[in-house]
Design a protein around this motif. Structure first.
Motif, short mmCIF file in Angstrom:
data_model
loop_
_atom_site.label_atom_id
_atom_site.label_comp_id
_atom_site.label_asym_id
_atom_site.label_seq_id
_atom_site.Cartn_x
_atom_site.Cartn_y
_atom_site.Cartn_z
N GLY A 120 0.80 -1.22 0.00
CA GLY A 120 0.00 0.00 0.00
C GLY A 120 0.83 1.28 0.00
O GLY A 120 0.30 2.36 0.27
N TYR A 121 2.12 1.18 -0.36
CA TYR A 121 2.98 2.37 -0.30
C TYR A 121 3.57 2.68 -1.68
O TYR A 121 4.27 1.86 -2.26
N HIS A 122 3.27 3.89 -2.16
CA HIS A 122 3.83 4.29 -3.45
C HIS A 122 5.21 4.90 -3.29
O HIS A 122 5.99 4.97 -4.24
N THR A 123 5.53 5.36 -2.07
CA THR A 123 6.80 6.04 -1.82
C THR A 123 7.26 5.70 -0.41
O THR A 123 6.43 5.59 0.50
N VAL A 124 8.55 5.50 -0.25
CA VAL A 124 9.11 5.31 1.09
C VAL A 124 10.24 6.31 1.28
O VAL A 124 11.29 6.22 0.65
N GLY A 125 9.99 7.29 2.12
CA GLY A 125 11.02 8.29 2.43
C GLY A 125 11.58 8.00 3.81
O GLY A 125 10.84 7.98 4.79
N THR A 126 12.87 7.74 3.87
CA THR A 126 13.50 7.40 5.14
C THR A 126 14.41 8.55 5.58
O THR A 126 15.21 9.06 4.79
N SER A 127 14.25 8.96 6.82
CA SER A 127 15.08 10.06 7.34
C SER A 127 16.01 9.55 8.41
O SER A 127 15.63 8.78 9.28
N LEU A 128 17.22 10.01 8.34
CA LEU A 128 18.19 9.79 9.41
C LEU A 128 18.26 11.07 10.22
O LEU A 128 18.21 12.16 9.66
N PRO A 147 0.42 5.06 -10.90
CA PRO A 147 -0.49 3.94 -11.17
C PRO A 147 -0.85 3.24 -9.86
O PRO A 147 0.03 2.88 -9.08
N GLY A 148 -2.13 3.08 -9.62
CA GLY A 148 -2.59 2.44 -8.38
C GLY A 148 -2.53 3.36 -7.18
O GLY A 148 -2.88 2.96 -6.07
N GLY A 149 -2.12 4.60 -7.41
CA GLY A 149 -1.89 5.53 -6.29
C GLY A 149 -3.14 5.89 -5.52
O GLY A 149 -3.06 6.28 -4.35
N GLU A 150 -4.31 5.75 -6.15
CA GLU A 150 -5.54 6.18 -5.47
C GLU A 150 -5.74 5.42 -4.15
O GLU A 150 -6.32 5.95 -3.22
N SER A 151 -5.24 4.17 -4.09
CA SER A 151 -5.44 3.40 -2.85
C SER A 151 -4.12 3.26 -2.07
O SER A 151 -4.02 2.43 -1.18
N GLN A 152 -3.12 4.05 -2.43
CA GLN A 152 -1.82 3.92 -1.75
C GLN A 152 -1.49 5.16 -0.94
O GLN A 152 -2.07 6.22 -1.11
N ASN A 153 -0.53 4.99 -0.07
CA ASN A 153 -0.11 6.09 0.80
C ASN A 153 1.40 6.27 0.72
O ASN A 153 2.11 5.46 0.13
N TYR A 154 1.85 7.33 1.33
CA TYR A 154 3.27 7.66 1.44
C TYR A 154 3.71 7.10 2.79
O TYR A 154 3.01 7.24 3.78
N LEU A 155 4.86 6.44 2.80
CA LEU A 155 5.38 5.92 4.07
C LEU A 155 6.62 6.69 4.47
O LEU A 155 7.57 6.79 3.69
N LYS A 156 6.58 7.24 5.66
CA LYS A 156 7.73 7.97 6.18
C LYS A 156 8.37 7.13 7.28
O LYS A 156 7.71 6.80 8.28
N ILE A 157 9.63 6.78 7.11
CA ILE A 157 10.35 6.01 8.12
C ILE A 157 11.38 6.92 8.77
O ILE A 157 12.15 7.59 8.07
N ALA A 158 11.39 6.96 10.09
CA ALA A 158 12.46 7.68 10.80
C ALA A 158 13.35 6.63 11.47
O ALA A 158 12.86 5.74 12.15
N VAL A 159 14.63 6.78 11.24
CA VAL A 159 15.59 5.84 11.82
C VAL A 159 16.42 6.57 12.88
O VAL A 159 16.99 7.62 12.61
N TYR A 160 16.43 6.02 14.08
CA TYR A 160 17.40 6.49 15.07
C TYR A 160 18.44 5.40 15.21
O TYR A 160 18.22 4.26 14.76
N HIS A 161 19.57 5.70 15.79
CA HIS A 161 20.57 4.65 15.89
C HIS A 161 21.20 4.62 17.26
O HIS A 161 21.14 5.58 18.02
N LEU A 189 6.69 4.91 10.29
CA LEU A 189 7.32 3.76 10.91
C LEU A 189 8.58 4.26 11.61
O LEU A 189 9.33 5.08 11.05
N LEU A 190 8.77 3.80 12.83
CA LEU A 190 9.93 4.21 13.62
C LEU A 190 10.85 2.99 13.76
O LEU A 190 10.40 1.91 14.15
N VAL A 191 12.10 3.18 13.40
CA VAL A 191 13.04 2.06 13.38
C VAL A 191 14.34 2.46 14.07
O VAL A 191 14.90 3.53 13.79
N GLY A 192 14.81 1.59 14.98
CA GLY A 192 16.11 1.82 15.61
C GLY A 192 17.15 0.92 14.99
O GLY A 192 16.86 -0.25 14.68
N LEU A 193 18.34 1.44 14.79
CA LEU A 193 19.41 0.65 14.18
C LEU A 193 20.58 0.53 15.15
O LEU A 193 21.11 1.53 15.62
N ASP A 194 20.95 -0.72 15.44
CA ASP A 194 22.15 -0.97 16.23
C ASP A 194 23.34 -0.95 15.26
O ASP A 194 23.52 -1.88 14.47
#
Lengths: 522, 522
Positions: free
Chosen positions: A169-177, A232-246, A295-300
């Protein structure tokens, strides 16, 4: 949760297999696999009994070999520089010195050295400092120019393809550090096993300068495309923003995120807060329901394992409700693929229901659950990559970058610790990050008499008229401001600044400006 | 086109009336109307025969009186400062000095002076420099606080209402100025007779830093609202981008746009190029048809007349195809409203067809034509405003600002030459504009021993979490950078920098930061 107990229980259940499902039993011999006891490795994921191997049924070990090849190729372009320069230095009083030096450089590094430097060596000795800087930039340029060939090793084998993300369900995944950290640069292909592309990208921000506005602009760009039917298919999709801490499991107060003074709790809460701020800002501006999923993600950073925080039914994340992939690896190594998957799903659902949370807040939407499970599974490959291809954990836990990149990071080299990155438009706002970088390189380079190579890099869009010229003006301005900030280093030739531009649409990739023909019609 | 000939022809046609249509013949006496010959006025629009008046049937002279009241009120808050301070200075050796000074300030300026400055006067004399700067900022603050009351004089009488713009097909009108120029700040209500609001706004950029990207963000924001149904009627409406260049009919090489070295041809072509760039950038990014409509307008800053460039059927503008409202005024003064309107429409259509242009490129769309006609007509009121309320042309043609505003301009005071404005996020990129401002104020203030008041102002959005804090951090950074850039002025107390923030949604308007309670929950 006591892991040994957990695994014993699983073994008793019959799901625990002594060898990998579907693999020939003797194939292990040709892999760089580790047996516990053979080498003592210090990895929280690889806690195994005598005679067992850290070989997980869900790991794509062929992909790991390819990523290892990629890493060796890219690092090799830099690691040979000092040896070659030492050899060249030893030749400098020979009669045919310049010729021999060029031959050596071409053979071993794949590019020429500046002829002038070689020709002038008889006067006051070879300028090793200038040669070293030249080689660092040149090796990086080789990496950029060979991006497509290099990445073809692994790009099509990534677990989380754009098609899979779309199915979630995600047309875009933007990940921020949250911080400018070279250790996080290989995140997408290595740690997430996600194919980077124009709509699956990584951005690094310094904590203080992280701006919800910039994220809103990125989101807004895709939202216009989506609303006007351009996805294409975007009408039922969303943007996913991931923040990564480490964080660093081995040195929790030394090698964590410098911006948060290695305070892990602060890092996770600050990342969560920024995600919440983005959602609130978009909902208040464009209405309820407009906000992206988060989505919140921690990285070791020692072992590249993840803490994946599980959103609730409203998409809200919680700093304390997560699964840890090192634990998942430990608990499922030796299981069949099917049993391991079932166990991971069970652990995710347990975490969702922790303390009755799911009763109150509900569970994440199915597409997000699908993505979380796939991300956890994909990351097992990276955990094993570190075990097999980095002897259990990264030997260099701190900074080991080759140069400083200031401006906008390039996405051509997807690898840990290639360069220190300071995201900025002006030195006035990014000064703190540049200062940290200069401090790091004072240790890495200056105290060995080497110059600090600084690459000022900006993107432009060849679709936007005048964009290249504006990017070049900005690069010139930033270069001037950096040189003005460290006059003592500049005076001693211990800081060497160069400029490069890239087109977002690939007509140019990290073209060094003094090499480009000015006004060539770009 | 020979204007006298044209008017003679119109008079012969019978459309030319000796008195204003619909107005009592003796009402003229109570207006500040000028008769040719009474005062010699030098205005290219007001070229009339003996006994005739510059009173145009299409001019809203009631609105002009109200705008004049507004201007007098706002200017009065500043113009009295020096006299009051001189009086106070003369009192400084009196026994009850502080008390009398405060009373005088309250009565004549409407606010108090810093008590400390008055109390310390006996030691080494009154710090007139500090008092003057205090008053400039304080008077501006009074203007900001009285914005709603002040603007209520004219806001609802503007000719080009949001409803009218919507009827022309435009949900938003974004107007850009190419340069930081105080003379252009009253543009919307005075020159365009357009009610400024959140979606009808003015932005000033320095030429070098004008960024298509920033305009794309503004456009994109409204496009998301439009596409997601947030703009009533938006499905059939477009965004209108107006670029204004300026010139001085009396001093074409001295008082034009400094950025273009007063080169009018360069200014018009550069403004046109930027409009084209914006359209191309949006079309290449979001597809053909996505681009906003554009309008190119030249402003004669001596007399506030306009050159309105006429788009063709594709919406393209041309530097040489325009109508000049000073000419239109001259040609139609004395006509009935109906005849004047018909004449203006005819002249617009002639200009569209100039040199057979319309055959090749077609004529502008009906909504744009409606807007152009209304803008031309509305500007006639401003031409007459300058004739009647500024004695034919502005006496101060150059710079006469009260202070420098750096950062983002406030929209609370809609008036010519109230402040010099340098649009910037950092001094690093905006240094050239700040330097020009400091140079201007070196003439206006420093050489008279007065300090240069610099207001660092940024907007935030109360809908975006953390936005106020980030705006404040930015203000602090810019203030520090300005003070670092002019250490000699700072050391001599000849530069006084203060910070203010405004919420785009009006919970705060230009609140001086040291006056605000920090962390007050905004």
């Amino acid at each position: 949760m006591n892991t040994l107990k957990r695994r014993t229980a699983l073994q008793a259940s019959g799901a625990y297999l002594p060898t990998q499902e579907g693999s020939a039993p003797h194939l292990h011999a040709v892999r760089p696999a580790l047996h516990a006891g053979e080498h003592a490795i210090d990895n929280p994921a690889c806690v195994i009994g005598p005679g067992q191997r850290c070989e997980h049924a869900l790991v794509d070990s062929e992909l790991n070999c390819r990523l290892s090849d990629y890493e060796r190729i890219v690092r090799g372009r830099f690691s040979g520089i000092v040896d070659v320069l030492k050899e060249i230095s030893a030749l400098q009083h020979e009669r045919d010195f310049a010729e021999r030096a060029q031959r050596l450089a071409q053979e071993r590094l794949g590019y020429a050295l500046p002829q002038q430097l070689l020709d002038d060596a008889w006067v006051s000795g070879l300028d090793m400092k200038a040669l070293h800087t030249h080689c660092i930039f040149q090796s990086f340029k080789v990496c950029v120019d060979r991006t497509d060939a290099d990445q073809s090793l692994w790009l099509n084998r990534m677990a989380l393809t754009p098609e899979f993300l779309a199915a979630c369900g995600y047309h875009t995944v933007g990940t921020s550090l949250p911080a400018p950290n070279g250790r996080l640069q290989g995140l997408l292909p290595f740690v997430f096993r996600m194919a980077p592309n124009r709509n699956v990208y990584l951005k690094a921000y310094a904590g203080a300068m992280f701006d919800v506005k910039a994220d809103m602009v990125d989101w807004g760009h895709r939202e216009i495309e989506r609303l006007s039917g351009g996805i294409p298919g975007g009408e039922s999709q969303n943007y996913l923003k991931i923040a990564v801490y480490h964080f660093s499991s081995s040195h929790s107060h030394e090698q964590g995120c410098a911006f948060h003074a290695s305070n892990d709790k602060q890092a996770v809460e600050s990342a969560k807060q920024r995600l919440d701020e983005l959602r609130i800002a978009i909902e208040r501006t464009y209405g309820v329901g407009a906000a992206p999923d988060i989505l919140l993600v921690g990285l070791d950073t020692d072992v590249d394992a993840l803490r994946i925080h599980l959103p609730d039914a409203d998409g809200d994340v919680n700093p304390y409700r997560y699964v840890d992939t090192a634990e998942l690896y430990r608990e499922t190594v030796g299981l069949t693929a099917q049993a391991a998957r079932a166990h991971i799903a069970q652990r995710v659902d347990e975490a969702q229901n922790m303390d009755g949370w799911a009763q109150g807040r509900g569970v994440m939407i199915p597409g997000m659950r699908q993505l979380v499970l796939a991300l956890a599974e994909a990351n097992l490959s990276q955990i094993e990559y570190v075990i097999h291809h980095h002897q259990g954990r990264y030997t260099v836990l701190g900074h080991d970058e080759e140069f400083i990149c200031a401006g906008e990071a390039t996405q051509y080299v997807q690898m840990r610790n290639k360069y220190y990155f300071a995201h900025l438009d002006t030195v006035e706002e990014g000064a703190a990050d540049v200062d940290v970088g200069i401090k790091i390189f004072t240790g890495l380079n200056v105290r060995h008499g080497l110059s600090v190579p600084v690459l000022v890099h900006f993107y432009y869009s060849s679709r936007v008229p005048g964009s290249r010229e504006r990017a070049l003006n900005r690069a010139k301005q930033v270069k001037a401001a950096i040189e003005a900030r460290y006059p003592a280093l500049v005076a001693r030739e211990l800081l060497t600044c160069r400029m490069a531009l890239s087109d977002r649409f690939d007509t140019e990739r990290c073209v060094f400006v003094d090499e480009a023909v000015a006004d060539s019609g770009h």
